[in-house]
Scaffold this motif. Sequence first.
Motif: not given
Ligand SMILES: Cc1cc2nc3c(=O)[nH]c(=O)nc-3n(C[C@H](O)[C@H](O)[C@H](O)COP(=O)(O)O)c2cc1C
Length: 279
Positions: A11, A13-14, A16, A31-33, A36, A38, A64-65, A68-69, A74, A114, A140
């Motif tokens: 998988n 994910m995006a 930042e 830092f991921v929610h 996710s 991921t 990727a952002g 969700s997977g 994706k 997160h 961007y």
């Molecule tokens: C440019 C960009 C930056 C992002 N940065 C974050 C981040 O830092 N942390 C986060 O939890 N989600 C971030 N997201 C949102 C996740 O990428 C998004 O929730 C994604 O669907 C998670 O994928 P997954 O469920 O397949 O892991 C960002 C999205 C975008 C478009």
Amino acid sequence: MITSRGNNGPNVMAAEWVMQISYQPVLIGAFVHEGSQTLKNIERTKEFGINVASQDQTTEVNIAGGYSGTELDKLKIKSIFELIQSRKIKAPLIAGCTINAECKLVKKQKLGDHVMIVGKVVDIRHDDSKRPLIYHKGRYFGLGSTIAQDRVEVNVNTDMLEFFKNIAHEKFVVKCVGVVVESKKKILVIPGSKTALDMIPFSIPSPGMNQRDHLIKFLKQIRLNLQVEDIPIMKRLILKNGKNIQRVNFVLFKGKIRKPTKMEKWKSLTDNSLISTLI
Ligand SMILES: Cc1cc2nc3c(=O)[nH]c(=O)nc-3n(C[C@H](O)[C@H](O)[C@H](O)COP(=O)(O)O)c2cc1C
């Protein structure tokens, strides 16, 4: 982009909120929610890839952002992601990035809404020909031009430039601390080997050393009995001689002679462009 591998395969994910947080060992924090895919993958496998997107990858990052997977595989979408094989982890990496780092999870901690994941980098590759993609306020950008630093340019003679270049030992900036003592439009100097090298009393503290304490110690060593004020003045200079330059920072304190002697050497301000910049 964070790549991972779980029960449903690989998988991406995006993200930042990602940054390097240690040199030795090289650690990267992200830092991921909690919702996710991921995070679930990383909790299971304790590893992930960090892929720093390049300017040609806005579509990849958006997808990727944006999904969700759990919604979509994706990485299988036709003609979007090109994968490269990792050397030390099972999750794949994304081709075309500026940096691909393979990480082993060393810490996980929930912080607010997160979860911080910290990875130790076990393998890394970078492509200097790629420029990183910048994400700011939901849009961007590419890297812009470098921002010229706000330094005062001072033309100095060859001897003075060489003098500071020698002290610099190829360091980008020489960090000096000095004292400015003025009297009757003249300034106190310590004599150099040539009069063109006469300078205000100054020295170079070792890193971490308190600048004023170092200066006071230095003045004692050269037997200058001065009272040193405690408000620092910062002068950030570029010494220039033709195309040759050296950056020098002067932390300066005003000083007063406690007891005048005949030893002091004074110089008129008009004599020296560097000294006149320092007052
Ligand atoms: C440019 C960009 C930056 C992002 N940065 C974050 C981040 O830092 N942390 C986060 O939890 N989600 C971030 N997201 C949102 C996740 O990428 C998004 O929730 C994604 O669907 C998670 O994928 P997954 O469920 O397949 O892991 C960002 C999205 C975008 C478009």
